[in-house]
Design a protein around this motif. Structure first.
Motif, PDB file in Angstrom:
ATOM      1  N   ILE A  62       0.947  -1.292  -0.094  1.00  0.00           N
ATOM      2  CA  ILE A  62       0.182  -0.112  -0.053  1.00  0.00           C
ATOM      3  C   ILE A  62       0.734   1.246  -0.114  1.00  0.00           C
ATOM      4  CG2 ILE A  62      -1.747   1.384   1.630  1.00  0.00           C
ATOM      5  CD1 ILE A  62      -2.928  -1.361   2.141  1.00  0.00           C
ATOM      6  N   LEU A  63       1.967   1.112   0.786  1.00  0.00           N
ATOM      7  CA  LEU A  63       2.783   2.438   1.023  1.00  0.00           C
ATOM      8  C   LEU A  63       3.582   2.520  -0.447  1.00  0.00           C
ATOM      9  CD1 LEU A  63       4.275   1.961   4.437  1.00  0.00           C
ATOM     10  CD2 LEU A  63       2.833   3.737   3.690  1.00  0.00           C
ATOM     11  N   GLU A  64       3.832   1.315  -1.020  1.00  0.00           N
ATOM     12  CA  GLU A  64       4.541   1.595  -2.399  1.00  0.00           C
ATOM     13  C   GLU A  64       3.578   2.029  -3.400  1.00  0.00           C
ATOM     14  OE1 GLU A  64       7.752  -1.411  -4.278  1.00  0.00           O
ATOM     15  OE2 GLU A  64       6.171  -2.384  -3.857  1.00  0.00           O
ATOM     16  N   ARG A  65       2.349   1.487  -3.559  1.00  0.00           N
ATOM     17  CA  ARG A  65       1.416   1.797  -4.522  1.00  0.00           C
ATOM     18  C   ARG A  65       1.092   3.457  -4.384  1.00  0.00           C
ATOM     19  NH1 ARG A  65      -0.956  -3.015  -3.710  1.00  0.00           N
ATOM     20  NH2 ARG A  65      -2.594  -2.122  -2.329  1.00  0.00           N
ATOM     21  N   ALA A  66       1.228   3.875  -3.159  1.00  0.00           N
ATOM     22  CA  ALA A  66       1.061   5.505  -3.057  1.00  0.00           C
ATOM     23  C   ALA A  66       2.306   6.057  -3.288  1.00  0.00           C
ATOM     24  CB  ALA A  66       0.680   5.773  -1.375  1.00  0.00           C
ATOM     25  N   GLY A  67       3.567   5.497  -3.404  1.00  0.00           N
ATOM     26  CA  GLY A  67       4.666   6.156  -3.791  1.00  0.00           C
ATOM     27  C   GLY A  67       5.531   6.398  -2.947  1.00  0.00           C
ATOM     28  N   LEU A  68       5.201   6.277  -1.449  1.00  0.00           N
ATOM     29  CA  LEU A  68       6.016   6.629  -0.189  1.00  0.00           C
ATOM     30  C   LEU A  68       7.119   5.931   0.313  1.00  0.00           C
ATOM     31  CD1 LEU A  68       2.599   7.651   1.843  1.00  0.00           C
ATOM     32  CD2 LEU A  68       4.166   8.992   0.286  1.00  0.00           C
ATOM     33  N   VAL A  69       7.264   4.693  -0.312  1.00  0.00           N
ATOM     34  CA  VAL A  69       8.270   3.600  -0.281  1.00  0.00           C
ATOM     35  C   VAL A  69       8.714   3.117  -1.356  1.00  0.00           C
ATOM     36  CG1 VAL A  69       7.870   3.279   2.296  1.00  0.00           C
ATOM     37  CG2 VAL A  69       7.089   1.782   0.438  1.00  0.00           C
ATOM     38  N   ARG A  70       9.902   2.727  -1.769  1.00  0.00           N
ATOM     39  CA  ARG A  70      10.327   1.911  -2.816  1.00  0.00           C
ATOM     40  C   ARG A  70      10.708   0.566  -2.427  1.00  0.00           C
ATOM     41  NH1 ARG A  70      13.052   6.484  -3.565  1.00  0.00           N
ATOM     42  NH2 ARG A  70      15.022   5.753  -2.808  1.00  0.00           N
ATOM     43  N   GLY A  71      10.298  -0.547  -3.117  1.00  0.00           N
ATOM     44  CA  GLY A  71      11.105  -1.947  -2.889  1.00  0.00           C
ATOM     45  C   GLY A  71      12.065  -2.204  -3.754  1.00  0.00           C
ATOM     46  N   LYS A  72      13.106  -2.946  -3.220  1.00  0.00           N
ATOM     47  CA  LYS A  72      14.221  -3.488  -4.142  1.00  0.00           C
ATOM     48  C   LYS A  72      14.593  -4.844  -3.892  1.00  0.00           C
ATOM     49  CE  LYS A  72      19.153  -2.275  -4.673  1.00  0.00           C
ATOM     50  NZ  LYS A  72      20.367  -1.387  -4.178  1.00  0.00           N
ATOM     51  N   ARG A  73      14.558  -5.714  -4.877  1.00  0.00           N
ATOM     52  CA  ARG A  73      14.702  -7.050  -4.878  1.00  0.00           C
ATOM     53  C   ARG A  73      16.119  -7.364  -4.682  1.00  0.00           C
ATOM     54  NH1 ARG A  73      12.060 -11.473  -4.239  1.00  0.00           N
ATOM     55  NH2 ARG A  73       9.917 -10.675  -4.785  1.00  0.00           N
ATOM     56  N   ILE A  74      16.573  -8.239  -3.360  1.00  0.00           N
ATOM     57  CA  ILE A  74      17.924  -8.610  -3.500  1.00  0.00           C
ATOM     58  C   ILE A  74      17.776 -10.061  -3.169  1.00  0.00           C
ATOM     59  CG2 ILE A  74      20.092  -8.471  -2.367  1.00  0.00           C
ATOM     60  CD1 ILE A  74      19.541  -5.621  -1.675  1.00  0.00           C
ATOM     61  N   LYS A  75      18.163 -11.227  -4.015  1.00  0.00           N
ATOM     62  CA  LYS A  75      18.033 -12.452  -3.789  1.00  0.00           C
ATOM     63  C   LYS A  75      16.601 -12.751  -3.782  1.00  0.00           C
ATOM     64  CE  LYS A  75      22.616 -13.349  -1.833  1.00  0.00           C
ATOM     65  NZ  LYS A  75      23.428 -13.801  -0.954  1.00  0.00           N
ATOM     66  N   GLN A  76      16.034 -13.473  -2.597  1.00  0.00           N
ATOM     67  CA  GLN A  76      14.684 -13.775  -2.479  1.00  0.00           C
ATOM     68  C   GLN A  76      13.900 -12.780  -1.817  1.00  0.00           C
ATOM     69  OE1 GLN A  76      17.053 -15.353  -0.894  1.00  0.00           O
ATOM     70  NE2 GLN A  76      16.275 -16.234   0.900  1.00  0.00           N
ATOM     71  N   TRP A  77      14.651 -11.821  -1.218  1.00  0.00           N
ATOM     72  CA  TRP A  77      13.958 -10.604  -0.531  1.00  0.00           C
ATOM     73  C   TRP A  77      13.517  -9.459  -1.035  1.00  0.00           C
ATOM     74  CZ3 TRP A  77      12.633 -13.495   3.530  1.00  0.00           C
ATOM     75  CH2 TRP A  77      13.665 -14.571   4.017  1.00  0.00           C
ATOM     76  N   VAL A  78      12.900  -8.736  -0.310  1.00  0.00           N
ATOM     77  CA  VAL A  78      12.449  -7.234  -0.738  1.00  0.00           C
ATOM     78  C   VAL A  78      12.744  -6.177   0.159  1.00  0.00           C
ATOM     79  CG1 VAL A  78      10.868  -5.698  -1.774  1.00  0.00           C
ATOM     80  CG2 VAL A  78      10.614  -8.229  -2.398  1.00  0.00           C
ATOM     81  N   PHE A  79      13.542  -5.303  -0.111  1.00  0.00           N
ATOM     82  CA  PHE A  79      13.991  -4.200   0.902  1.00  0.00           C
ATOM     83  C   PHE A  79      13.328  -3.066   0.541  1.00  0.00           C
ATOM     84  CE2 PHE A  79      17.036  -7.554   0.753  1.00  0.00           C
ATOM     85  CZ  PHE A  79      17.707  -7.815   1.896  1.00  0.00           C
ATOM     86  N   TYR A  80      12.798  -2.390   1.544  1.00  0.00           N
ATOM     87  CA  TYR A  80      12.230  -1.147   1.317  1.00  0.00           C
ATOM     88  C   TYR A  80      12.898   0.061   2.137  1.00  0.00           C
ATOM     89  CZ  TYR A  80       8.385  -3.979   0.060  1.00  0.00           C
ATOM     90  OH  TYR A  80       7.497  -4.716  -0.850  1.00  0.00           O
TER      91      TYR A  80
END
Length: 98
Positions: A62-80
């Motif tokens: 929800i925060l990502e869709r609102a543009g307030l956080v960004r997710g970044k995939r590293i290996k099998q995890w997502v970092f925000y």
């Protein structure tokens, strides 16, 4: 702006934004990814919220869709991490509207 305001209408999401503002103060060191440069692993965020990872991921999405956080995939995890530019824009908009 409505989606951003809806994203902020949740105590867990506000906590996430608060913690991500200073990730080193709120999260332990990570094996993969730097807390500041890459963001915080969603697993650590879920643990700190005291909820299962799918629930925490829902809040993060929800925060990502609102543009307030960004997710970044590293290996099998997502970092925000916060999107400081977008948060600053939202603050300016709120100041102008109120």
């Amino acid at each position: 702006m409505l989606s951003e305001m809806q994203a902020l209408a949740s105590r867990p999401r506000l906590l996430i934004l608060e913690w991500l503002k200073d990730p080193v103060a709120h999260f332990p060191p990570q094996v993969d990814g730097d807390l500041v440069a890459d963001g915080v692993c969603s697993l650590f965020i879920a643990q700190k919220l005291g909820m299962m990872q799918p629930s925490a991921t829902g809040h993060l999405k929800i925060l990502e869709r609102a543009g307030l956080v960004r997710g970044k995939r590293i290996k099998q995890w997502v970092f925000y991490q916060r999107d400081e530019r977008r948060i600053a824009e939202l603050k300016r908009t709120i100041d102008q509207e109120l």
